[in-house]
Motif scaffolding. Sequence first.
Motif, PDB file in Angstrom:
ATOM      1  N   GLN A  18     -62.129   7.443  93.376  1.00 16.45           N
ATOM      2  CA  GLN A  18     -61.164   8.426  93.841  1.00 16.45           C
ATOM      3  C   GLN A  18     -59.774   8.045  93.348  1.00 16.45           C
ATOM      4  O   GLN A  18     -59.522   6.897  92.979  1.00 16.45           O
ATOM      5  N   LYS A  19     -58.897   9.030  93.358  1.00 19.19           N
ATOM      6  CA  LYS A  19     -57.516   8.827  92.930  1.00 19.19           C
ATOM      7  C   LYS A  19     -56.616   9.471  93.964  1.00 19.19           C
ATOM      8  O   LYS A  19     -56.794  10.646  94.312  1.00 19.19           O
ATOM      9  N   ASP A  20     -55.656   8.700  94.471  1.00 14.66           N
ATOM     10  CA  ASP A  20     -54.716   9.229  95.446  1.00 14.66           C
ATOM     11  C   ASP A  20     -53.745  10.181  94.773  1.00 14.66           C
ATOM     12  O   ASP A  20     -53.365  10.001  93.615  1.00 14.66           O
ATOM     13  N   GLY A  21     -53.333  11.175  95.551  1.00 21.05           N
ATOM     14  CA  GLY A  21     -52.333  12.118  95.091  1.00 21.05           C
ATOM     15  C   GLY A  21     -51.052  11.969  95.894  1.00 21.05           C
ATOM     16  O   GLY A  21     -50.911  11.047  96.712  1.00 21.05           O
ATOM     17  N   THR A  22     -50.120  12.879  95.701  1.00 27.63           N
ATOM     18  CA  THR A  22     -48.825  12.807  96.374  1.00 27.63           C
ATOM     19  C   THR A  22     -48.683  13.824  97.494  1.00 27.63           C
ATOM     20  O   THR A  22     -47.626  13.938  98.105  1.00 27.63           O
TER      21      THR A  22
END
Length: 120
Positions: free
Chosen positions: A75-79
């Motif tokens: 997964q990749k965190d967003g803002t």
Amino acid sequence: MLFLKSTTVTKAPGIYEVDVAAKPPGKTFGVFMATDPDNPPNAVLAALAELGFESVHQQNYVHRDKGKVLDMHFQKDGTDLFKGWKAEECTSNLAALDALFGNVGIKITPRVMSLAEAYA
């Protein structure tokens, strides 16, 4: 865990299956891969890391056809709120994933999971 029919055929070297999916409402996608632990797709894994995707789950198991599988989730965190992806992040991240997997001959089709699947 991805549903694998067989470990005798790979979609790309070291990759049995790839799923790019999001929990409802479907703005932040994760990458789910079933890989061959004896022949890992190191270039793809390195490229995912360069894109900012982090491994959040790994599980080894033996498929019913006796092939070894390493199930991996990224997964990749967003803002956005709760580290989700904003619309522009979603567009650019999905384009980057499409290019990454397209370069190894895998066509991805991002999808939104059902509620039952997402929270099982």
